[in-house]
Each structure stands twice: as C-alpha cells, then as structure tokens.
Design an enzyme around this catalytic site. Sequence first.
Site, mmCIF file in Angstrom:
data_model
loop_
_atom_site.group_PDB
_atom_site.id
_atom_site.type_symbol
_atom_site.label_atom_id
_atom_site.label_comp_id
_atom_site.label_asym_id
_atom_site.label_seq_id
_atom_site.Cartn_x
_atom_site.Cartn_y
_atom_site.Cartn_z
ATOM 1 N N SER A 1 120.056 32.965 63.108
ATOM 2 C CA SER A 1 120.704 33.709 62.034
ATOM 3 C C SER A 1 120.427 33.063 60.677
ATOM 4 C CB SER A 1 122.204 33.761 62.294
ATOM 5 O OG SER A 1 122.822 34.620 61.387
ATOM 6 N N SER B 1 125.256 39.596 59.294
ATOM 7 C CA SER B 1 126.401 38.707 59.162
ATOM 8 C C SER B 1 125.999 37.386 59.807
ATOM 9 C CB SER B 1 127.636 39.314 59.811
ATOM 10 O OG SER B 1 128.784 38.665 59.305
ATOM 11 N N GLU B 2 126.198 36.275 59.090
ATOM 12 C CA GLU B 2 125.581 35.013 59.495
ATOM 13 C C GLU B 2 126.111 34.428 60.802
ATOM 14 O OE1 GLU B 2 127.182 35.607 56.668
ATOM 15 O OE2 GLU B 2 128.414 33.920 56.016
ATOM 16 N N ASN B 3 127.233 34.956 61.308
ATOM 17 C CA ASN B 3 127.706 34.451 62.601
ATOM 18 C C ASN B 3 126.863 34.973 63.768
ATOM 19 O OD1 ASN B 3 128.996 36.937 61.803
ATOM 20 N ND2 ASN B 3 130.195 36.794 63.666
#
Lengths: 234, 203
Positions: free
Chosen positions: B88, B46-48
């Site tokens: 990320s 998840s890019e966060n």
Amino acid sequence: MTNSPKVYKNATDAVGDILSGSTIMSGGFGLCGIPENSIEAIAKLKIRDLKVISNNIGNSGRGLVLWLQKNMISHAFCSYVGGNPDLEEQINKKLVEVELIPQGTFSERIRAAGLGIRAFYTPTGYGTLIAEGKEEKSFDRPCILEHALHADFAIIKAQKGDPYGNLWFKETARNFSPLMAMAAKTTIVEVEEMVELGEIEPENIHLPGLFVQRIYQGENYKNDIEFLKLEGEL
Amino acid sequence: MGWTNQEMARYVASLFPSYSSVNLGIGLPSLVAEEIPTEKSIMIHSENGVLGVMGRPTKEAVSATLINAGKETISIKKGASFFDSSLSFGMIRGGHIDYCVLGAMEVDSEGSLANWMIPGKKLTGMGGAMDLVNGAKSVIIMMSHFTKNGERKLLKETKLPLTGKSVVQEVITNLGHFRPINGKFQIIELAPGVTEADCLLPD
C-alpha cells in the site's frame, strides 16, 4: 501434517515462553485484524519491559491497551497514537518511551527485516524531526537512511490458516500482519478457521507457511468496529 | 463570501481526471469522496490496504474487517483490491498514486507543509502523512484559509514541525485555489466574492 509441530492447542500454550524484555510485533490497523487471543493470553503472563511494535498499540481502551494498563510495555514503536488516551498518558508520565515512525517507513522497515534488507534510503521524513541523527544522501531527491526493524515474536491473526501455517486474510485485516510474520524469530498465528492442508488454493495463499512457527485455532472473536458509518452518513 | 466545505470538496474533485487514483485524508478531505462523479471511474486508495473505496456500507453489508484509514466502515466497488501495508505504501512512495488530499495547519510559499504536530500539545503521530506527501504525484492541501482565531495558515515560512519540505502542489481553501511557486503563492482562482486583499497572502 495432522501432527504438525507448528499446531498449538490454544493461546496460552502458544505464548507461554515469552519473557520480560522481549520485542513483540502485533498486527492490526487500529482494532482491525488484531490478534485478540494472543494479546489476552500474554496479558496474563507475569512479564514486563516489553518493546512493542504495532501501528497503534491498541485503541479506544481495547487491544494492546490491556498491556499498557498492566504496565507491561516500556517501549512503543508506532505511527499513530491519536485515539489511544492510555498510551498518551503513559508517554506523558514517562512510563513508556515512544518512537513515532511514518507509517510507510514503519511497514517497510518491518518488511526489510523479514527479507534480509539491512537498511534503505527513503524520501519520507526528509527535512523533518524524523530525519534528526539519520544519514542523508541525495539521489533524484534527498533521502534518509532507515534501518530494518526486527522482533523476537510476532503475534498476528488470519481468517484462515492450515497446519503448515499458510494464511489467508480477510479484506483490510491483512495490513501489517504478513510483514510482521516475516520479521520475527518466532511468529505466532491465531486463526478464525483452521482448515486442512490444500484447502486454501496455492494461488490464494497470502503468506506461505514458511514464515510461521506456531498456529492455533482462536476463539470468541469480538472483531470490534471503531467507527460504524452507514450509507448516507458523512 | 467564499466556498462552503462542500463547494471546496466539489472544486477539489473537479481537479481529478477520469481513471486517476486518489488518496483522501481524514477530516475535511474525506468530503471529496462524495463529490466525485461515478462516471469518472476514479479509484480511491486508503493506505490501510484497499484500492477502490466506494462509500458507506448498507447495514447488511457492514464488515468489521472492511475499514478505511480513519477506521470507519466502508464499502468497495467492482475492481477493488486488498493488499498489505508495505504494498500500500509502495503504491504511494513509488509514485503510483496520482493525487493525495490532506488537511493542514500551515503551508508556506516554498510548498512546505506542517500538519502533524504542535509542540506542547497532545501527541497523535504522523500516521501515513509523511509518506503521502513525499510519494503521491500531486499533493493537494484542503483547509480553512485562517485558523479559528483568525491567524494565517498560508505563510512565508512554516513555524510548526514539518510533515514534508517543498512537497505541496496545490492549496484549496474556502477563499480560493493557490499554488506555491518560486517562493510565492500564485492565485489560480478566487471563490465568489473574495478579493486578493481578503487572502492576506505573504509577500
């Protein structure tokens, strides 16, 4: 370091010299990891025309929305404004000028500023509205030139910090915060737990204190959850 | 006729080999997480700032600082890791994420994608979509085949502002699996009861 010049009493003390027209980076993804105390303290200052660099500029009526409601923001640099009706309204009324930046380019422009990279080529945004007016160059694939993004101040929050400013972040609350800390002239950190020097093991320091100018013990954290989803829910 | 959302999700999940890394977009693509068999040992990114998303937390395990890019509470599996946004997106841009699954408004037969903006409509921002489509090794679009008004979403040329130019590898809709190749949509598989004529593919 008990008398570290970096340690401030509280939020009011730490943000008092921020002036109108300043560029401020604020950490957090949505409401996760936002510097709650500094946001509230800055909202009480009689300043305006702030240029704010933050992924969402608050959300769901909370966080940096406090500044929007007081018309303190003139420019917003962010990647996503869905879920922030206050910002949408101010953009529509032309009270706030917005620059939408792809999230990876956003984080890399901030990191670049902190680490002395003036600009970089990336394929992200090539062939889209984002590429308009930007220099293009072809490597293995076509890329566009993106410039470093600096700030006068960064306000961030960490779970733990020591008097030198060494920081440790909890779970996904880290997001943009260590990058912003590197990219600003003055980085103001609030922590949930102020610990003694040496308490965070050197191997476990997520951001060396070198990048931090001010640090204080925060209080009354809300740590809001935007979308609570439990086991069994889609 | 055609696949349900769950059947689409199961089909997308079947495309991932064991031990691959996958980023799932918000909305329809998030359903894919439930359809990935545990024994495939797939790492969900998840890019966060998390690799190794497992699913929803129990009530006791909820943490305000443990969320996905949709800002929903999550849990993580053994072997998971946390990192900052730059690392990320470096995982994405650097080509280390094997698949990303995103929704779309329009896809064309050149593989160009529009999914972030309708001029004159509410502004939301592109978030991480432009980075994902230019960085992930394989970009999979998962969407309804037609709009709510019955208009085509698989086009000869996109009309909406682009998210990425010639970036899409696979398109999965409720009618089947299509691949934009040499300026045409090649049919890889049709859902049960669906004919080529039903798909109204562009010439």
